[in-house]
Motif scaffolding. Structure first.
Motif, mmCIF file in Angstrom:
data_model
loop_
_atom_site.group_PDB
_atom_site.id
_atom_site.type_symbol
_atom_site.label_atom_id
_atom_site.label_comp_id
_atom_site.label_asym_id
_atom_site.label_seq_id
_atom_site.Cartn_x
_atom_site.Cartn_y
_atom_site.Cartn_z
ATOM 1 N N LEU A 208 46.598 38.785 36.101
ATOM 2 C CA LEU A 208 46.931 38.504 37.505
ATOM 3 C C LEU A 208 46.082 39.352 38.443
ATOM 4 C CD1 LEU A 208 48.895 36.858 39.282
ATOM 5 C CD2 LEU A 208 50.436 38.817 39.245
ATOM 6 N N LEU A 209 45.916 40.627 38.115
ATOM 7 C CA LEU A 209 45.047 41.483 38.928
ATOM 8 C C LEU A 209 43.616 40.956 38.922
ATOM 9 C CD1 LEU A 209 46.279 45.029 37.820
ATOM 10 C CD2 LEU A 209 46.772 43.859 39.981
ATOM 11 N N ARG A 210 43.174 40.470 37.767
ATOM 12 C CA ARG A 210 41.814 39.936 37.650
ATOM 13 C C ARG A 210 41.616 38.720 38.541
ATOM 14 N NH1 ARG A 210 37.414 38.999 37.975
ATOM 15 N NH2 ARG A 210 35.743 38.740 36.449
ATOM 16 N N LEU A 211 42.663 37.902 38.676
ATOM 17 C CA LEU A 211 42.547 36.676 39.465
ATOM 18 C C LEU A 211 42.694 36.922 40.960
ATOM 19 C CD1 LEU A 211 44.636 34.192 37.262
ATOM 20 C CD2 LEU A 211 42.145 34.277 37.519
ATOM 21 N N LEU A 212 43.505 37.899 41.342
ATOM 22 C CA LEU A 212 43.860 38.050 42.750
ATOM 23 C C LEU A 212 43.024 39.080 43.498
ATOM 24 C CD1 LEU A 212 47.774 37.837 42.615
ATOM 25 C CD2 LEU A 212 46.111 36.019 43.061
ATOM 26 N N LEU A 213 42.621 40.149 42.839
ATOM 27 C CA LEU A 213 41.923 41.208 43.560
ATOM 28 C C LEU A 213 40.472 40.836 43.808
ATOM 29 C CD1 LEU A 213 43.215 44.473 41.846
ATOM 30 C CD2 LEU A 213 43.949 43.453 44.002
ATOM 31 N N PRO A 214 39.963 41.088 45.013
ATOM 32 C CA PRO A 214 38.522 40.866 45.253
ATOM 33 C C PRO A 214 37.706 41.773 44.350
ATOM 34 C CG PRO A 214 39.719 41.190 47.320
ATOM 35 C CD PRO A 214 40.661 41.560 46.203
#
Length: 627
Positions: A172-178
């Motif tokens: 999820l962090l990989r998908l959401l964070l710039p």
């Protein structure tokens, strides 16, 4: 660590152990790592359910090891598939031991070893399929050992869900964070950051084409052609993730597809020019560089300098530049395609020589380490089989290199943790230490010893937060024992031929090269004569299929080269099993390069030049003698 140039003078097995990768620090991955395992562990501590936080942090840590540069969507498969395998392993190990009432319970001492050996045989065989399968097989076996040996109050299904939740948090962090990207700048600030990885991969292809054109006629052209292959492989992977595989879901994605496909004829023309070996004017590489700048800045490519149309290769390059300019403006293109592996291909690879050899080695190492661990009756017995799984992985380097790096990294990590554990407050200091180690993993993946040291500190911190005493000495002892087991198994006589991994890769490269050659020769009948991008739909389909076959040929060759380089860096007793494979790979590379030059001439004249035909005949004859 020492530079690659300095390590070249050392014996291959030692030089590989001292060699480290280089590149910019992946700060976005560092941030994700800091926000993954540490906070999950902290949440479990605050909630008073430490075991929940430990398992979730473990899932995030193992996912972090697979968190490499690239597009977001392909990262879902790269991280998600191993995480699913790890969750299955966690449940399997928990229920297998629960069914036998633990070590020394209802099971006879050899039963658990046999069960885990069979699991290692299957996981090891499928690990030969590719990098994602290898990561999945590794996590399956590691978590099976952890699920069987780590004392946790939760039942197996809860452990599996917690492990999966930890990995899902990192995804999820990989998908959401710039994520900062070399193609993100002021000119492209309004573009969707979710495509930064894909955009950077396509940009790198055009830069690699320009570099190859600059090197034509020099000794650097072979390395530049290999770099172009690597860039195309990376871009192909980046554009093959979920929702990017069949139908692009936005104008930005369709534009990236168009830009990638426009690079295929450019790469073909550049490879043909490199094969001819006639130096080119400096301005020839300017066109691909402007196209790369257009991707990087998000602006139009503008007018492109046209090369002189004095021979077939330059005419193909000029036509490819015109096609690229049109594609950059219109953004219309089909998704990139190539031959995709189906279930039959996966099973064939797993059952092939490489899969059988690796599966048997994993089964013997995994089963033997479980048996030794049961005999020792150590409270952390699962560390021994989990360590052997990482040590037996061939994609982490030659056998002796893996053993040296694992031993050194474990000793360093255990000593560092012993010092920190005496100073840090508990549990807050240890939770912070886990967060720091999670942030260091993306940098430490550049060298196996560094990765081992960081993971050792993180695992020992997790164990201590879970309520167990300081375990640095036993961690060192069991790692050295695992190194001994893997070294012994690695040098035992085998009932199957050695070098199966190399032979598998070479066989795949040979098949792809011959398929590419047959397709190109089928067009040498005067039927494809309207320039590189004209002609009717049949001609267009013929060329699209040719580019896909060319991609397969160069990709399988690159995979074979990687396997050969790793085999050559083994100790002489193991390296001899792959003797002669380097010559086969070099001949196949010459054949594919010559086929590419033939394709350009066939497009231009519809005929196969005599020089090219004689060269192909000579290479095919050479392949029969070196096989």
């Amino acid at each position: 660590m020492i530079p690659r140039a300095a390590s070249a003078s050392l014996p291959p097995w030692l030089g590989h152990a001292l060699r480290t990768q280089r590149g910019p620090v992946p700060w976005h991955a560092v941030v994700r790592g800091a926000m993954a395992a540490g906070p999950l562990l902290g949440a479990g501590v605050v909630a008073g359910r430490v075991s929940l936080g430990v398992v979730a942090a473990l899932g995030a840590m193992l996912a972090g090891i697979n968190d490499r540069p690239g597009g977001r969507r392909v990262a879902v498969r790269r991280l998600g598939v191993p995480a699913l395998a790890g969750a299955c392993g966690m449940a399997f190990g928990s229920y297998v031991v629960a069914g036998g009432q633990g070590i020394g319970g209802a099971y006879a001492p050899w039963v658990l070893s046999l069960v885990f050996a069979v699991l290692g045989l299957v996981a090891g065989a499928f690990s030969a399929v590719g990098p994602v399968a290898s990561a999945g097989g590794t996590q399956l076996l590691v978590t099976a050992a952890i699920g069987a040996g780590m004392p946790l109050p939760e039942p197996g299904w809860q452990r599996a869900l917690l492990f999966l939740a930890g990995a899902a948090w990192l995804i999820l962090l990989r998908l959401l964070l710039p994520s900062p990207s070399p193609v993100t700048g002021s000119a492209g600030a309004g573009r969707p950051y979710r495509l930064d990885g894909e955009r950077a991969a396509v940009c790198a292809v055009y830069e690699a084409v320009a570099a190859l054109l600059d090197s034509v006629g020099t000794s650097r052209s072979t390395d530049r052609r290999a770099a172009l292959t690597a860039a195309l492989d990376h871009a192909q992977d980046a554009l093959s993730g979920p929702r990017l595989r069949r139908h692009a879901s936005s104008a930005a994605e369709r534009r990236l597809h168009a830009q990638y496909r426009a690079a295929l004829p450019l790469g073909e023309a550049a490879t043909a020019l490199a094969w001819a070996g006639v130096p080119l004017p400096e301005r020839v590489g300017e066109g691909p560089r402007r196209l790369a700048a257009a991707i990087r800045d998000g602006g139009p490519c503008g007018p492109l300098p046209a090369p002189a149309r004095s021979d077939a290769g330059l005419r193909a390059l000029d036509d490819a530049l015109l096609h690229a300019a049109e594609a950059f403006d219109s953004g219309a293109a089909k998704p990139p395609h190539g031959r995709r592996r189906g279930p039959a291909d996966v099973l064939r690879t797993a059952a092939g020589p490489g899969g059988r050899e690796y599966g048997m080695r994993v089964a013997l190492c995994f089963g033997a380490s479980v048996a030794v661990a049961q005999a020792l009756q150590h409270p952390h017995w699962y560390w021994l089989p989990a360590t052997t799984v990482f040590l037996v992985k061939p994609d982490l380097g030659p056998l002796v290199s893996r053993v040296l790096c694992r031993a050194a990294g474990t000793v360093i990590g255990a000593v560092v943790f012993a010092g920190l554990a005496a100073l840090l407050p508990r549990p807050a200091g240890l939770v912070a230490l886990v967060a720091v180690c999670g942030a260091l993993i993306p940098v430490a993946t550049r060298h196996f010893a560094a990765l081992t040291a960081v993971v050792t500190v993180l695992v020992l911190a997790l164990v201590m937060v879970g309520g167990e005493p300081q375990a640095s000495p036993s961690r060192i002892g069991e790692t050295l024992l695992a190194c001994g087991i893997v070294l012994l198994v690695g040098h035992l006589p085998w009932p199957v031929p050695r070098g199966g991994r190399v032979q598998d890769r070479l066989s795949a490269a040979r098949e792809s090269a011959h398929a590419y050659l047959r397709h190109v020769l089928s067009g040498a009948d005067g039927g494809v004569r309207d320039g590189a991008h004209g002609g009717d739909s049949a001609d267009a389909e013929h060329r699209a299929a040719r580019w896909a076959l060319r991609r397969d040929a160069y990709r399988t060759l690159a995979e074979a080269r990687t396997a050969i380089d790793l085999a050559a860096a083994e100790l002489p007793t193991l390296a001899r099993h792959s003797a002669g494979s380097e010559k086969v790979a070099a001949t196949l590379e010459s054949l594919v390069d010559t086929t590419t030059a033939c394709a350009v001439h066939v497009d231009d004249t519809g005929r196969l030049p005599r020089r090219h035909a004689e060269r192909i005949d000579a290479l095919l004859a050479e392949l029969t003698t070196v096989a």
